[in-house]
Every structure is written in C-alpha cells, then in structure tokens.
Scaffold this motif. Structure first.
Motif, PDB file in Angstrom:
ATOM      1  N   GLY A  59      -8.698  19.823   9.114  1.00 21.07           N
ATOM      2  CA  GLY A  59      -7.354  20.012   9.618  1.00 21.07           C
ATOM      3  C   GLY A  59      -6.794  18.831  10.383  1.00 21.07           C
ATOM      4  N   HIS A  60      -7.495  17.698  10.367  1.00 15.44           N
ATOM      5  CA  HIS A  60      -7.042  16.502  11.069  1.00 15.44           C
ATOM      6  C   HIS A  60      -6.316  15.572  10.102  1.00 15.44           C
ATOM      7  N   PHE A  61      -5.441  14.722  10.660  1.00 22.74           N
ATOM      8  CA  PHE A  61      -4.819  13.702   9.830  1.00 22.74           C
ATOM      9  C   PHE A  61      -5.899  12.764   9.282  1.00 22.74           C
ATOM     10  N   ILE A  62      -5.766  12.381   8.020  1.00 17.84           N
ATOM     11  CA  ILE A  62      -6.749  11.477   7.432  1.00 17.84           C
ATOM     12  C   ILE A  62      -6.524  10.054   7.941  1.00 17.84           C
ATOM     13  N   VAL A  63      -7.583   9.288   7.945  1.00 14.09           N
ATOM     14  CA  VAL A  63      -7.546   7.883   8.332  1.00 14.09           C
ATOM     15  C   VAL A  63      -8.164   7.083   7.190  1.00 14.09           C
ATOM     16  N   ARG A  64      -7.483   6.047   6.787  1.00 14.34           N
ATOM     17  CA  ARG A  64      -7.989   5.196   5.721  1.00 14.34           C
ATOM     18  C   ARG A  64      -8.057   3.750   6.212  1.00 14.34           C
ATOM     19  N   GLN A  65      -9.002   2.988   5.649  1.00 17.19           N
ATOM     20  CA  GLN A  65      -9.200   1.603   6.052  1.00 17.19           C
ATOM     21  C   GLN A  65      -8.602   0.669   5.002  1.00 17.19           C
ATOM     22  N   TYR A  66      -7.828  -0.288   5.467  1.00 13.97           N
ATOM     23  CA  TYR A  66      -7.240  -1.279   4.561  1.00 13.97           C
ATOM     24  C   TYR A  66      -7.434  -2.668   5.160  1.00 13.97           C
ATOM     25  N   SER A  67      -7.912  -3.579   4.335  1.00 18.13           N
ATOM     26  CA  SER A  67      -8.141  -4.952   4.787  1.00 18.13           C
ATOM     27  C   SER A  67      -6.814  -5.664   5.000  1.00 18.13           C
ATOM     28  N   ILE A  68      -6.792  -6.534   5.999  1.00 22.75           N
ATOM     29  CA  ILE A  68      -5.611  -7.354   6.274  1.00 22.75           C
ATOM     30  C   ILE A  68      -5.724  -8.608   5.419  1.00 22.75           C
ATOM     31  N   CYS A  69      -4.703  -8.882   4.623  1.00 19.74           N
ATOM     32  CA  CYS A  69      -4.844  -9.975   3.659  1.00 19.74           C
ATOM     33  C   CYS A  69      -3.941 -11.172   3.930  1.00 19.74           C
ATOM     34  N   ASN A  70      -3.119 -11.115   4.968  1.00 19.86           N
ATOM     35  CA  ASN A  70      -2.283 -12.284   5.253  1.00 19.86           C
ATOM     36  C   ASN A  70      -3.065 -13.319   6.058  1.00 19.86           C
ATOM     37  N   ASP A  71      -2.401 -14.407   6.397  1.00 24.17           N
ATOM     38  CA  ASP A  71      -3.028 -15.518   7.111  1.00 24.17           C
ATOM     39  C   ASP A  71      -3.442 -15.064   8.509  1.00 24.17           C
ATOM     40  N   PRO A  72      -4.717 -15.224   8.893  1.00 26.90           N
ATOM     41  CA  PRO A  72      -5.146 -14.816  10.230  1.00 26.90           C
ATOM     42  C   PRO A  72      -4.428 -15.545  11.355  1.00 26.90           C
ATOM     43  N   ALA A  73      -3.763 -16.647  11.045  1.00 27.29           N
ATOM     44  CA  ALA A  73      -3.007 -17.355  12.089  1.00 27.29           C
ATOM     45  C   ALA A  73      -1.723 -16.623  12.453  1.00 27.29           C
ATOM     46  N   GLU A  74      -1.274 -15.712  11.600  1.00 29.67           N
ATOM     47  CA  GLU A  74      -0.026 -14.990  11.856  1.00 29.67           C
ATOM     48  C   GLU A  74      -0.259 -13.880  12.875  1.00 29.67           C
ATOM     49  N   ARG A  75       0.677 -13.738  13.784  1.00 25.12           N
ATOM     50  CA  ARG A  75       0.556 -12.723  14.832  1.00 25.12           C
ATOM     51  C   ARG A  75       1.684 -11.708  14.787  1.00 25.12           C
ATOM     52  N   TYR A  76       2.662 -11.921  13.921  1.00 22.63           N
ATOM     53  CA  TYR A  76       3.818 -11.029  13.908  1.00 22.63           C
ATOM     54  C   TYR A  76       3.706  -9.924  12.879  1.00 22.63           C
ATOM     55  N   ARG A  77       2.667  -9.983  12.014  1.00 19.00           N
ATOM     56  CA  ARG A  77       2.569  -8.984  10.962  1.00 19.00           C
ATOM     57  C   ARG A  77       1.130  -8.793  10.511  1.00 19.00           C
ATOM     58  N   TYR A  78       0.866  -7.605   9.957  1.00 22.20           N
ATOM     59  CA  TYR A  78      -0.317  -7.349   9.159  1.00 22.20           C
ATOM     60  C   TYR A  78       0.174  -6.993   7.755  1.00 22.20           C
ATOM     61  N   VAL A  79      -0.460  -7.548   6.739  1.00 20.14           N
ATOM     62  CA  VAL A  79      -0.156  -7.185   5.357  1.00 20.14           C
ATOM     63  C   VAL A  79      -1.401  -6.554   4.756  1.00 20.14           C
ATOM     64  N   ILE A  80      -1.237  -5.374   4.187  1.00 24.35           N
ATOM     65  CA  ILE A  80      -2.341  -4.696   3.522  1.00 24.35           C
ATOM     66  C   ILE A  80      -1.978  -4.457   2.059  1.00 24.35           C
ATOM     67  N   GLY A  81      -2.963  -4.451   1.195  1.00 23.81           N
ATOM     68  CA  GLY A  81      -2.759  -4.114  -0.207  1.00 23.81           C
ATOM     69  C   GLY A  81      -3.427  -2.790  -0.494  1.00 23.81           C
ATOM     70  N   VAL A  82      -2.706  -1.868  -1.119  1.00 24.83           N
ATOM     71  CA  VAL A  82      -3.229  -0.526  -1.360  1.00 24.83           C
ATOM     72  C   VAL A  82      -3.164  -0.226  -2.855  1.00 24.83           C
ATOM     73  N   GLY A  83      -4.305  -0.006  -3.454  1.00 22.39           N
ATOM     74  CA  GLY A  83      -4.359   0.374  -4.861  1.00 22.39           C
ATOM     75  C   GLY A  83      -4.294   1.884  -5.005  1.00 22.39           C
ATOM     76  N   ARG A  84      -3.654   2.351  -6.058  1.00 22.64           N
ATOM     77  CA  ARG A  84      -3.624   3.788  -6.304  1.00 22.64           C
ATOM     78  C   ARG A  84      -4.976   4.220  -6.867  1.00 22.64           C
ATOM     79  N   ASP A  85      -5.634   5.109  -6.157  1.00 25.55           N
ATOM     80  CA  ASP A  85      -6.953   5.594  -6.539  1.00 25.55           C
ATOM     81  C   ASP A  85      -6.786   6.837  -7.406  1.00 25.55           C
ATOM     82  N   VAL A  86      -7.334   6.784  -8.619  1.00 25.90           N
ATOM     83  CA  VAL A  86      -7.188   7.943  -9.516  1.00 25.90           C
ATOM     84  C   VAL A  86      -7.927   9.156  -8.960  1.00 25.90           C
ATOM     85  N   ASN A  87      -8.904   8.930  -8.081  1.00 27.95           N
ATOM     86  CA  ASN A  87      -9.635  10.025  -7.446  1.00 27.95           C
ATOM     87  C   ASN A  87      -9.212  10.192  -5.992  1.00 27.95           C
TER      88      ASN A  87
END
Length: 335
Positions: A59-87
């Motif tokens: 009954g809790h909200f789910i939590v998912r992990q996504y890697s940050i893929c932008n330049d680690p020098a950037e501090r104003y944003r995080y960019v994540i890539g999410v693939g659609r999982d058939v399962n």
C-alpha cells in the motif's frame, strides 16, 4: 495544475522541466529543483530514487531507481533515461504514460553503487539497452578528464539505442553492436577482453544475459578493475553447499527495540519487518537498489542481492533485507 506527489521519504522535490523521446521505448526526463537552487552534487554512476504515485503490495508508493546520465559538473539539473519495461510493475508505465512537464515529484539525493575509477589510464564501458545511462555519465566525466575510453553499445537496432548521438559527440571511441539487424551478431566478449589494455578498468550495465556473459569473460581480470551494475536481480547462487542452508526458518533479533521475529521460508526479512510495524526504508524489493541495507550485529547473512553479491559477497556486517537470508538460526540487526 501539475500534481504534487506526497512522499514519506527524505529527499527533495523536483519539477519535470522537459521530457523527450530519445529512442524507441525510451524517454529522457530532465528534473530541476522546485526552488530553483542547485541540486546536490553527483558522481558518474550515481542514481536517484524516484517515488511515484503507484501503490505496491504493502500500500506504499513505489520507488524506482534511475541513473543520472547528464554531465556530473552540472548542478542545475538531473537527467534520467527511462525505458518502458514490458514486465513493468507500474513504474516505467507511469513515467511513460502519466508523468508530464510541470509535474512535481519527490526524489532522494544521489547515491552511488557503481563508482567510476577516475585515475584509470583507460576505461572500457559495455552498455546493454537502457543500461547505457550510468555509462553515459561516465563517458562524459572521462572526456572532461581527458582520459581514454571505449564504449560498446549493445542494442537490437539503432532505433533502440538511446543517447547514441550524444555519445558519438564525445571524444571517445563508441562501438555500436546491433544484433537485430541483417548480419548483426551479439557482442564478442572474448574480443573485447583481448582488445582491452591490461590496466584498463571495465564496466558493464545491462540485461541479465549480457551481465552474465561479461562477468564470465572478465573472470580472469583483476577483480578490483571490473565493475557491474545490475538493474535486474542477479541470479541467486546455485551451489547446494551454500544455498540450501539458507532456505529455512530463522529468527531476526532487533537490537534497538528488543523484538525477536520469525522469518519463515516463504517470506523475506522485509515482509516480516513490515508486518510487525517496524519502520525500514525499502524500494525495489529485488535486491538491486541498496535502499534497504541494514547493519548486521550478529549472525551470518546469506546474500541474495545484486549489490553485495560480488566483491562484497563475504561481508557479514550488512544485509539487504528485501531478499537476503541467514546462515544459521538467527541474525541480530541494528533496528
């Protein structure tokens, strides 16, 4: 009005600034701090926990992990890539079908179980599908350092290779491996290992079959130079001399509360803790993310996770309570 997702975990609120399709079945989500301030720093290989308004079995909200893929020098944003999982169990479907620009979501600060060894003279990166995301950040960081790197990008077709153009724009060597096109073949790990310099550090993230083949091929390498991150559970040990001993009932003693609980064969430690009303952080329930890591004060844990089951397989001071069990009759946890 954009919905605000209320979360019970610590972290920060971020707003979806942009979303774009970057490959067949893959979206890139750019996140900015709601208050406009700088985000917490992150290193290449880091991920964030993203809490989404989809309920799990407890009954809790789910939590998912996504890697940050932008330049680690950037501090104003995080960019994540999410693939659609058939399962999908709800996470990737929500991101693809429901999450919109302007929505506010809650995330953790960055964590890193897949660290880049920056001083390496050369690095070999092997990506499978959406497993490219942490390796993209590594390629960006190695490029900024002026280090030599090669990235093998395994995908069925070019249309499924997210961020490929961004990788090719970096000053490294990118080798696409498309096994779903006419004449295409799977990656030749024997050749990869033969071509890798003896002092290279090697990294792999991708589906289970790719990860298993990589680990077999890299078995002769110095273990400290081989790094993996699983986004599906690592296959459990099959050695009957070690695995059978950890399948039965055992006791869990909670040092801080003085409570003792029984863990039956068909339930996890996490299941039993939640049923007893014990507060414990958790996320994937597959032993992949490391959120539920708990200190072990006594007893021998039987690791079944993908975080410790590797170089740290013999660690006895911590356990992932969502999947791991116990050698012997009891464990004492720092709870």
């Amino acid at each position: 009005m954009a919905p605000t997702i209320s979360m019970p975990t610590t972290g920060l609120n971020v707003r979806v600034h942009t979303r774009r399709v970057v490959a067949e079945g893959v979206v890139a989500i750019e996140l900015h701090a709601v208050d406009g301030y700088e985000l917490s720093p992150f290193a290449a290989g880091s991920h964030i926990d993203v809490e989404l308004p989809v309920r799990d079995a407890h009954g809790h909200f789910i939590v998912r992990q996504y890697s940050i893929c932008n330049d680690p020098a950037e501090r104003y944003r995080y960019v994540i890539g999410v693939g659609r999982d058939v399962n999908t169990r709800g996470g990737s479907a929500y991101v693809h079908d429901e999450l919109k620009v302007g929505d506010i979501i809650h995330i953790s600060t960055p964590r890193n179980h897949f660290q880049l060894f920056e001083p390496a003279a050369s690095s070999v990166l092997v990506a499978g599908g959406i497993g490219v995301t942490p390796l993209l950040a590594m390629a960006r960081r190695l490029s900024a350092l002026g280090q030599s790197w090669t990235l093998y990008y395994c995908a069925r077709t070019p249309e499924r290779a997210a961020f490929l153009d961004e990788l090719k724009a970096l000053p490294g060597r990118v080798i696409p491996v498309f096994d779903g096109v006419p004449g295409g073949t799977p990656i030749d790990f024997a050749r990869v290992m033969a071509d890798a310099p003896a002092d290279a550090h090697l990294y792999c993230c991708g589906p289970t079959t790719l990860m298993e083949a990589f680990e077999r091929a890299a078995a002769t390498r110095e273990s400290s130079s081989v790094h993996v991150e699983w986004f599906k559970p690592r296959p459990a040990p099959t050695d009957p001399t070690t695995s059978a001993d950890a399948q039965g009932e055992f006791m869990v003693k909670l040092a801080n509360s003085g409570v003792t609980l029984t863990v039956p064969p068909k339930k996890s430690i996490l299941d039993v803790l939640i049923e007893a009303g014990i507060a414990v952080q958790y996320s994937c329930c597959d032993g992949v993310c490391g959120t539920c890591e708990t200190r072990v004060l006594d007893g021998v844990p039987a690791h079944r996770d993908s975080v410790l089951l590797g170089d740290d397989a013999n660690a006895t001071d911590r356990i992932m309570v969502c999947v791991s069990r116990c050698y012997g009759d009891s464990l004492t946890l720092d709870l």
